[in-house]
Design a protein around this motif. Structure first.
Motif, short mmCIF file in Angstrom:
data_model
loop_
_atom_site.label_atom_id
_atom_site.label_comp_id
_atom_site.label_asym_id
_atom_site.label_seq_id
_atom_site.Cartn_x
_atom_site.Cartn_y
_atom_site.Cartn_z
N ILE A 6 -25.48 10.03 -26.12
CA ILE A 6 -24.98 11.14 -26.96
C ILE A 6 -24.23 12.14 -26.08
N LEU A 7 -24.82 12.38 -24.92
CA LEU A 7 -24.19 13.30 -23.97
C LEU A 7 -22.80 12.81 -23.57
N GLY A 8 -22.68 11.51 -23.34
CA GLY A 8 -21.39 10.91 -22.99
C GLY A 8 -20.37 11.11 -24.09
N ILE A 9 -20.83 10.93 -25.34
CA ILE A 9 -19.92 11.10 -26.49
C ILE A 9 -19.49 12.57 -26.61
N VAL A 10 -20.48 13.49 -26.48
CA VAL A 10 -20.16 14.93 -26.56
C VAL A 10 -19.17 15.29 -25.44
N PHE A 11 -19.44 14.75 -24.25
CA PHE A 11 -18.55 15.03 -23.12
C PHE A 11 -17.12 14.56 -23.43
N GLY A 12 -17.03 13.35 -23.98
CA GLY A 12 -15.71 12.81 -24.34
C GLY A 12 -15.00 13.68 -25.35
N LEU A 13 -15.73 14.16 -26.35
CA LEU A 13 -15.12 15.01 -27.38
C LEU A 13 -14.64 16.34 -26.78
N VAL A 14 -15.48 16.90 -25.90
CA VAL A 14 -15.10 18.16 -25.24
C VAL A 14 -13.85 17.94 -24.38
N LEU A 15 -13.78 16.79 -23.71
CA LEU A 15 -12.60 16.47 -22.91
C LEU A 15 -11.34 16.39 -23.78
N LEU A 16 -11.50 15.77 -24.96
CA LEU A 16 -10.35 15.65 -25.87
C LEU A 16 -9.84 17.03 -26.30
N ILE A 17 -10.80 17.91 -26.65
CA ILE A 17 -10.42 19.28 -27.05
C ILE A 17 -9.72 19.98 -25.87
N THR A 18 -10.30 19.78 -24.66
CA THR A 18 -9.71 20.38 -23.46
C THR A 18 -8.28 19.90 -23.26
N ALA A 19 -8.06 18.58 -23.45
CA ALA A 19 -6.72 18.01 -23.26
C ALA A 19 -5.73 18.63 -24.24
N VAL A 20 -6.15 18.77 -25.50
CA VAL A 20 -5.26 19.34 -26.52
C VAL A 20 -4.93 20.80 -26.18
N LEU A 21 -5.97 21.57 -25.83
CA LEU A 21 -5.76 23.00 -25.53
C LEU A 21 -4.91 23.17 -24.27
N THR A 22 -5.07 22.25 -23.30
CA THR A 22 -4.29 22.35 -22.06
C THR A 22 -2.80 22.10 -22.33
N ALA A 23 -2.54 21.13 -23.20
CA ALA A 23 -1.14 20.76 -23.46
C ALA A 23 -0.42 21.79 -24.33
N GLN A 24 -1.19 22.63 -25.06
CA GLN A 24 -0.57 23.61 -25.95
C GLN A 24 0.14 24.72 -25.18
N LYS A 25 1.21 25.21 -25.73
CA LYS A 25 1.91 26.34 -25.11
C LYS A 25 1.15 27.63 -25.44
N LYS A 26 1.00 28.50 -24.45
CA LYS A 26 0.27 29.76 -24.66
C LYS A 26 1.25 30.91 -24.83
#
Lengths: 126, 285
Positions: B104-124
């Protein structure tokens, strides 16, 4: 010292504490790792069971180990210094806010210290 | 595997994590945990503990420079740390005391990584919130100045309570997954509290160390910090972030962030796949 001067002094103290803590930890970890290289030279390492490692941190083991130049305990000291570094900066901040007479931030910093103390307590009881 | 090989791999992984972390501003935790668990098959809780200590290293190193330059707002950082430290303790307690499944931890980590990737790619977009002397933020001294082109720019803030609640979630994820949670902290300060972007990122960095310490202590006392793994990781990550900070001005950071976002997305999907397939449990428990 005026408020601005004290703020700059706090920034200087915190910046210096962080830099010293990081590099002190780095050099001690490096010393520990070099000694680990020498001790474990040809031994296979089982990363599933972590042989030769005491199960929990113990201050007296750390002290005795450092005096005997024990590689694991020296590396542990480096890790411990890294852990202590951010705590020191919170304590320095508390001291400076107290000196500035900023009671609101004495209270807020005090709450942060209490929360961290709770985490130390939780770590020791488990 | 002999210790030579293990230590060199650990130093190399951590060096890469520190370098990329300091160039993209994401810290090294999101690289360390997947690398330790998926490449070296180090048990998840030990990997999280190691990552937390390394996060303290990168955060403290960078924070030292930002504090000196006058970007970091220490009052905002201290106020928000109440909630991040509470959240971080809760995260560590959940993973250690309640023995949360590492899958479960691995899945949560993966989801958090995906959110991180999206937020990183967004223009601020940057903004400047003016000081409102009747607001709760003003009463809590959540305002300040930062240097810009030789001048001091004055800014205020908004929504300290909502910001604190999001900070609690950021702290929880940090304690649970061994990451700095900087993306979520910046999200709270930038989007909710309306702080200038530079102040948000530097103050977030400043807070990460104390947030990570509050949960790292629980892992440390519980015996999850193994010096012969953590020490080489600290060496690598400190060197990596130090060199990263020095080559930052010579690098196209925007391009690097996009490449890193793609890389993080691939790691995220791999973490989710391993968690979903039960690979973490069968290998590590």
């Amino acid at each position: 010292m005026n408020g601005k001067g004290e703020k700059e002094s706090l920034e200087y103290i915190i910046s210096t504490t962080l830099r010293l803590g990081v590099w002190c930890s780095f050099w001690i970890c490096l010393t520990g790792t070099v000694l680990l290289f020498l001790n474990y030279r040809d031994k296979p390492v089982d990363i599933y069971h972590f042989q030769d490692i005491p199960p929990k941190f113990n201050l007296s083991d750390l002290w005795t180990g450092i005096l005997k130049s024990d590689a694991v305990q020296i590396a542990m000291l480096g890790v411990l210094i890294m852990l202590i570094t951010p705590l020191l900066r919170v304590i320095f901040a508390l001291y400076t806010y107290k000196k500035q007479g900023n009671n609101l931030y004495v209270l807020i910093t005090g709450i942060v210290i209490i929360i961290i103390s709770i985490s130390i307590w939780l770590g020791t009881i488990h | 595997m002999d210790y030579y090989s293990l230590a060199f791999i650990l130093i190399a992984i951590a060096f890469f994590a520190g370098l990329i972390g300091s160039l993209t501003g994401l810290g090294g935790g999101i690289v360390i945990v997947p690398a330790l668990t998926l490449i070296l098959h180090i048990p998840m809780r030990y990997a999280v503990a190691t990552s937390l200590i390394s996060v303290i290293g990168t955060s403290s190193g960078a924070a030292a420079a930002y504090v000196k330059e006058g970007y970091t707002n220490m009052e905002i950082g201290m106020f928000l740390q109440i909630m991040t430290t509470l959240g971080a303790i809760l995260g560590a307690v959940v993973i250690i005391w309640f023995e949360l499944s590492v899958d479960i931890l691995g899945i949560v980590f993966g989801l958090v990584l995906l959110i991180t990737a999206v937020l990183t790619a967004q223009k601020k977009s940057d903004h400047l919130f003016t000081i409102d002397k009747d607001s709760l933020s003003y009463k809590l001294q959540l305002h300040g100045t930062y240097p810009l082109d030789g001048n001091k720019v004055t800014y205020g803030s908004a929504n300290p309570i909502t910001g604190s609640l999001v900070m609690c979630i950021a702290g929880f994820l940090s304690g649970l997954l061994g990451v700095g949670g900087g993306v979520f902290k910046v999200l709270a300060m930038d989007n909710i509290m309306r702080l200038p972007f530079k102040v948000s990122t530097t103050t977030s960095n400043f807070m990460i160390g104390v947030t990570a310490v509050s949960s790292a202590i629980i892992y440390f006392a519980g015996g999850y910090v193994i010096p012969y793994i953590t020490a080489p990781v600290l060496i690598g990550i400190i060197l990596g972030s130090y060199i990263g900070a020095r080559i930052l001005k010579h690098i196209n950071v925007a391009l690097l962030k996009n490449i890193f976002a793609i890389l993080v997305s691939i790691i995220a999907l791999y973490m989710i796949y391993n968690g979903y397939s039960g690979n973490f449990d069968t290998r590590h428990e």
